[in-house]
Design a protein around this motif. Structure first.
Motif, PDB file in Angstrom:
ATOM      1  N   LYS A 114     -28.207  -5.399 -17.237  1.00 11.97           N
ATOM      2  CA  LYS A 114     -27.661  -4.066 -16.986  1.00 11.97           C
ATOM      3  C   LYS A 114     -28.762  -3.019 -17.005  1.00 11.97           C
ATOM      4  O   LYS A 114     -29.886  -3.285 -17.417  1.00 11.97           O
ATOM      5  N   THR A 115     -28.402  -1.815 -16.602  1.00 19.10           N
ATOM      6  CA  THR A 115     -29.330  -0.691 -16.638  1.00 19.10           C
ATOM      7  C   THR A 115     -29.935  -0.571 -18.037  1.00 19.10           C
ATOM      8  O   THR A 115     -29.222  -0.598 -19.031  1.00 19.10           O
ATOM      9  N   CYS A 171     -43.198  -7.810 -16.727  1.00 17.12           N
ATOM     10  CA  CYS A 171     -41.981  -7.213 -17.282  1.00 17.12           C
ATOM     11  C   CYS A 171     -41.326  -6.346 -16.214  1.00 17.12           C
ATOM     12  O   CYS A 171     -41.987  -5.496 -15.612  1.00 17.12           O
ATOM     13  N   ILE A 172     -40.034  -6.578 -15.994  1.00 18.06           N
ATOM     14  CA  ILE A 172     -39.282  -5.814 -14.993  1.00 18.06           C
ATOM     15  C   ILE A 172     -38.119  -5.131 -15.698  1.00 18.06           C
ATOM     16  O   ILE A 172     -37.260  -5.812 -16.266  1.00 18.06           O
ATOM     17  N   THR A 173     -38.107  -3.810 -15.678  1.00 14.22           N
ATOM     18  CA  THR A 173     -37.026  -3.041 -16.299  1.00 14.22           C
ATOM     19  C   THR A 173     -36.098  -2.525 -15.211  1.00 14.22           C
ATOM     20  O   THR A 173     -36.550  -1.914 -14.232  1.00 14.22           O
ATOM     21  N   PHE A 174     -34.817  -2.795 -15.390  1.00  8.72           N
ATOM     22  CA  PHE A 174     -33.789  -2.332 -14.447  1.00  8.72           C
ATOM     23  C   PHE A 174     -33.375  -0.935 -14.890  1.00  8.72           C
ATOM     24  O   PHE A 174     -32.754  -0.754 -15.930  1.00  8.72           O
ATOM     25  N   LYS A 175     -33.752   0.072 -14.102  1.00 10.10           N
ATOM     26  CA  LYS A 175     -33.506   1.462 -14.459  1.00 10.10           C
ATOM     27  C   LYS A 175     -32.243   2.029 -13.819  1.00 10.10           C
ATOM     28  O   LYS A 175     -31.962   3.205 -13.946  1.00 10.10           O
ATOM     29  N   GLY A 176     -31.486   1.182 -13.113  1.00  6.24           N
ATOM     30  CA  GLY A 176     -30.289   1.663 -12.421  1.00  6.24           C
ATOM     31  C   GLY A 176     -30.602   2.012 -10.982  1.00  6.24           C
ATOM     32  O   GLY A 176     -30.248   1.280 -10.073  1.00  6.24           O
ATOM     33  N   LYS A 219     -25.494  -4.105 -11.814  1.00  2.00           N
ATOM     34  CA  LYS A 219     -26.075  -5.107 -12.688  1.00  2.00           C
ATOM     35  C   LYS A 219     -26.687  -6.219 -11.855  1.00  2.00           C
ATOM     36  O   LYS A 219     -26.320  -6.417 -10.693  1.00  2.00           O
ATOM     37  N   VAL A 220     -27.624  -6.924 -12.456  1.00  2.00           N
ATOM     38  CA  VAL A 220     -28.303  -8.041 -11.805  1.00  2.00           C
ATOM     39  C   VAL A 220     -27.691  -9.327 -12.342  1.00  2.00           C
ATOM     40  O   VAL A 220     -27.635  -9.532 -13.544  1.00  2.00           O
ATOM     41  N   THR A 221     -27.226 -10.180 -11.439  1.00  2.15           N
ATOM     42  CA  THR A 221     -26.583 -11.430 -11.852  1.00  2.15           C
ATOM     43  C   THR A 221     -27.341 -12.667 -11.380  1.00  2.15           C
ATOM     44  O   THR A 221     -26.975 -13.789 -11.724  1.00  2.15           O
ATOM     45  N   TYR A 222     -28.395 -12.472 -10.592  1.00  8.24           N
ATOM     46  CA  TYR A 222     -29.130 -13.601 -10.007  1.00  8.24           C
ATOM     47  C   TYR A 222     -30.626 -13.381 -10.165  1.00  8.24           C
ATOM     48  O   TYR A 222     -31.135 -12.281  -9.969  1.00  8.24           O
TER      49      TYR A 222
END
Length: 133
Positions: free
Chosen positions: A11-12, A87-92, A115-118
């Motif tokens: 998630k974000t 490192c990869i941060t999901f910022k939305g 959200k990332v599911t894969y």
């Protein structure tokens, strides 16, 4: 070599940490994050010898198995045969990619995923561990 994870729940605000060893004779490797194999929100593709730019990191996205426009970054901190952490941060609204030398790449969330599911890791890279938190 290929590794896939389905049913992730990234998630974000979550950060994915990937550690692995680059092959001694590496040409390229890929890290893909998205909702399925044909819907990739963030494609990270370090290339040791690209026909256009030589050593370059290419980021892109894919929707319905169709690639969008490439983002190219010539800051290339990878060496063949070495162990690395990315490192990869999901910022939305984007993905923030921290490379081994501390350089950051920001890549937009073109698919507007919530959200990332894969995840998949492919190419000349042997993954040792991954975690997201």
């Amino acid at each position: 070599m290929s590794f896939e994870v389905h049913n992730m729940d990234m998630k974000t605000g979550d950060t994915l940490k990937i550690k692995g060893k680059i092959a001694d004779d590496a040409d390229k490797f890929m890290v893909n994050l998205g909702s399925s194999e044909g819907h990739i929100a963030m494609h990270l593709n370090p290339r040791f010898h690209d026909d256009i730019d030589g050593a370059v990191i290419v980021c892109n996205s894919m929707c319905n198995h169709c690639w969008d426009s490439e983002h190219r970054d010539s800051n290339f901190p990878f060496s063949k045969g070495e162990e690395v952490k990315v490192c990869i941060t999901f910022k939305g609204d984007n993905f923030e990619i921290k490379l081994p030398n501390g350089h950051m790449i920001e890549f937009p969330n073109r698919l507007s995923l919530d959200k990332v599911t894969y995840m998949s890791v492919q190419g000349d890279f042997k993954m040792v561990s991954f975690k997201y938190c």
